[in-house]
Design a protein around this motif. Structure first.
Motif, PDB file in Angstrom:
ATOM      1  N   UNK A 184       0.942  -1.252  -0.056  1.00 32.80           N
ATOM      2  CA  UNK A 184       0.151   0.017   0.018  1.00 32.80           C
ATOM      3  C   UNK A 184       0.821   1.152  -0.026  1.00 32.80           C
ATOM      4  N   UNK A 185       1.711   1.529   0.957  1.00 30.58           N
ATOM      5  CA  UNK A 185       2.848   2.559   0.937  1.00 30.58           C
ATOM      6  C   UNK A 185       3.573   2.641  -0.463  1.00 30.58           C
ATOM      7  N   UNK A 186       3.962   1.607  -0.943  1.00 30.93           N
ATOM      8  CA  UNK A 186       4.724   1.834  -2.433  1.00 30.93           C
ATOM      9  C   UNK A 186       3.663   2.135  -3.351  1.00 30.93           C
ATOM     10  N   UNK A 187       2.565   1.901  -3.378  1.00 33.09           N
ATOM     11  CA  UNK A 187       1.447   2.191  -4.268  1.00 33.09           C
ATOM     12  C   UNK A 187       1.220   3.726  -4.406  1.00 33.09           C
ATOM     13  N   UNK A 188       1.467   4.354  -3.275  1.00 33.48           N
ATOM     14  CA  UNK A 188       1.168   5.737  -3.102  1.00 33.48           C
ATOM     15  C   UNK A 188       2.458   6.486  -3.319  1.00 33.48           C
ATOM     16  N   UNK A 189       3.834   5.953  -2.768  1.00 34.99           N
ATOM     17  CA  UNK A 189       4.764   6.765  -2.737  1.00 34.99           C
ATOM     18  C   UNK A 189       5.370   6.874  -4.076  1.00 34.99           C
ATOM     19  N   UNK A 190       5.296   5.847  -4.742  1.00 42.56           N
ATOM     20  CA  UNK A 190       5.986   5.717  -6.299  1.00 42.56           C
ATOM     21  C   UNK A 190       5.648   6.553  -7.082  1.00 42.56           C
ATOM     22  N   UNK A 191       4.405   7.128  -6.799  1.00 44.56           N
ATOM     23  CA  UNK A 191       3.939   8.126  -8.123  1.00 44.56           C
ATOM     24  C   UNK A 191       4.475   9.565  -7.939  1.00 44.56           C
ATOM     25  N   UNK A 192       5.185   9.725  -6.803  1.00 45.92           N
ATOM     26  CA  UNK A 192       6.031  11.181  -6.599  1.00 45.92           C
ATOM     27  C   UNK A 192       7.240  11.099  -5.912  1.00 45.92           C
ATOM     28  N   UNK A 193       7.811   9.939  -5.681  1.00 49.03           N
ATOM     29  CA  UNK A 193       9.106   9.763  -5.225  1.00 49.03           C
ATOM     30  C   UNK A 193       9.700   8.547  -5.503  1.00 49.03           C
ATOM     31  N   UNK A 194      11.241   8.746  -5.681  1.00 43.49           N
ATOM     32  CA  UNK A 194      12.013   7.250  -6.239  1.00 43.49           C
ATOM     33  C   UNK A 194      12.089   6.446  -4.956  1.00 43.49           C
ATOM     34  N   UNK A 195      11.294   5.203  -5.085  1.00 41.01           N
ATOM     35  CA  UNK A 195      11.300   4.383  -3.936  1.00 41.01           C
ATOM     36  C   UNK A 195      12.080   3.018  -4.247  1.00 41.01           C
ATOM     37  N   UNK A 196      12.600   2.526  -3.058  1.00 41.45           N
ATOM     38  CA  UNK A 196      13.417   1.297  -3.276  1.00 41.45           C
ATOM     39  C   UNK A 196      13.076   0.351  -2.039  1.00 41.45           C
TER      40      UNK A 196
END
Length: 206
Positions: free
Chosen positions: A62-74
């Protein structure tokens, strides 16, 4: 989706910072937020972005689904993402094109090296958070078996691998760390599982 918005899945090795590949650190410092267990997050004290401690698989996705839209996630994965890891669920949910996978050194690789098992046919299984997906027939003709363990030995009630008299079994825990244990074991003397561990079985020649 732009290339830089891919979810980067990083294999962090078996435990010791010395076994984190340089390419993992290079990729890490291009990111704005990293997700992982507390132990894995602590491998990178120099990271200046946001650290999100993963509590559950559902919450992480859930966190990745939201965060990946505006931040670079690993996402930090213990060992290698290629072995029985969260990586498969991330790729399944977001798609292969939305992910970049950086392999790491698996605890299985370390364990096989510690036991000198070079050039062997190795088969991998896992009972970490899942029921055994192997049986007596599938194990009986294998040369080397690696089983990723969970927190207990309850799975032996379904598949008692120690009933194979032609196998020698080794318990390997906390590999590459000061608390590392490598024990030759039998069913009547099972060690308590304290940390991430493996069971490696070696079939004896006939």
């Amino acid at each position: 989706m732009r290339l830089e918005n891919k979810i980067v899945i990083l294999g962090c090795g078996p435990g010791s910072p010395e076994y984190v590949l340089p390419v993992v650190r290079q990729k890490l410092f291009l990111l704005e937020v990293i997700v992982g267990s507390k132990r894995l997050l602590n491998l990178f004290p120099e990271f200046k972005g946001e650290k999100y401690e993963s509590v559950s698989i559902k919450e992480t996705l859930y966190f990745l689904d939201k965060a990946r839209m505006h931040r670079l996630c690993g996402v930090l994965i213990s060992g290698s993402p290629l072995y029985f890891s969260l990586a498969s669920l991330i790729v399944k949910k977001f798609g292969q094109e939305a992910c970049e996978i950086i392999p790491g050194i698996s605890a299985a690789d370390i364990g096989l090296a510690k036991l000198g098992l070079v050039g062997k046919r190795v088969h991998y299984f896992s009972v970490h958070g899942r029921r055994p997906d192997f049986g007596f027939d599938s194990l009986n003709n294998l040369e080397v078996v690696v089983i990723f363990l969970g927190k207990d030995w309850d799975w032996l009630e379904e598949v008692n691998v120690f009933s194979f008299s032609n196998f020698t079994w080794f318990f390997l825990e906390s590999l590459t760390l000061p608390s590392e244990r490598i024990l030759k074991i039998k069913e009547d003397k099972l060690p308590q599982i304290l940390n991430p561990s493996l069971l490696i079985g070696i079939r004896e020649p006939l």
